[in-house]
Design an enzyme around this catalytic site. Structure first.
Site, PDB file in Angstrom:
ATOM      1  N   ASN A  92      -0.506  -4.421 -13.071  1.00 46.83           N
ATOM      2  CA  ASN A  92      -1.181  -5.209 -14.101  1.00 46.83           C
ATOM      3  C   ASN A  92      -1.707  -4.348 -15.248  1.00 46.83           C
ATOM      4  OD1 ASN A  92      -4.008  -7.462 -14.388  1.00 46.83           O
ATOM      5  ND2 ASN A  92      -1.975  -7.750 -15.211  1.00 46.83           N
ATOM      6  N   CYS A 124       1.017  -2.700 -17.373  1.00 45.11           N
ATOM      7  CA  CYS A 124       2.161  -2.527 -18.278  1.00 45.11           C
ATOM      8  C   CYS A 124       2.839  -3.864 -18.579  1.00 45.11           C
ATOM      9  CB  CYS A 124       3.179  -1.537 -17.705  1.00 45.11           C
ATOM     10  SG  CYS A 124       2.568   0.150 -17.525  1.00 45.11           S
TER      11      CYS A 124
END
EC number: 3.1.3.48
Length: 158
Positions: free
Chosen positions: A16, A18
């Site tokens: 959580n 990229c």
């Protein structure tokens, strides 16, 4: 005038920081630009707990900023409640999909439709690869995939 039904989508990747924050930010911009943001609950999360509370990768933030999109997201892990409250959980790769399906089997009354975000890609690129160990061009590729997929997803479920 008919009342609009609120829909909800959770974008998920491994950490959580990229891919899923990029997808979340792209989708927020799409619904905002179409004046339908009041009809949507949008969030993103991780299958892992490694980055909880962290901001997105600086390369993801930079990529979004290059396209005029800001994000204030903080990483969080997917919870059991997410499977009950979200209509759609859209993930980035087969590993995410396996983990989410495994977690959903432990949830009573799971209502979320769990799918690969790439399943909506008009260019048929099913997997959105993790750019974490890559370079700025890899983040741009993720951004472009998310734009295509989010547009197609919105068109289908609107």
């Amino acid at each position: 005038m008919a009342e609009q039904v609120t829909k909800s989508v959770l974008f998920v990747c491994l950490g959580n920081i990229c891919r899923s924050p990029i997808a979340e930010a792209v989708f927020r911009k799409l619904v905002t630009d179409q004046n339908i943001s009041d009809n949507w609950v949008i969030d993103s999360g991780a299958v892992s707990d490694w980055n909880v509370g962290r901001s997105p990768d600086p390369r993801a933030v930079s990529c979004l900023r290059n396209h005029g999109i800001n994000t204030a997201h903080k990483a969080r892990q997917v919870t059991k409640e997410d499977f009950v409250t979200f209509d759609y959980i859209l993930c980035m790769d087969e590993s995410n999909l396996r983990d989410l399906n495994r977690k959903s089997n432990q949830v009573k009354n799971c209502r979320a439709k769990i799918e690969l975000l790439g399943s909506y890609d008009p260019q048929k690129q099913l997997i959105i690869e993790d750019p974490y160990y890559g370079n700025d061009a890899d983040f741009e590729t993720v951004y472009q995939q998310c734009v295509r997929c989010c547009r197609a997803f919105l068109e289908k479920v609107r």
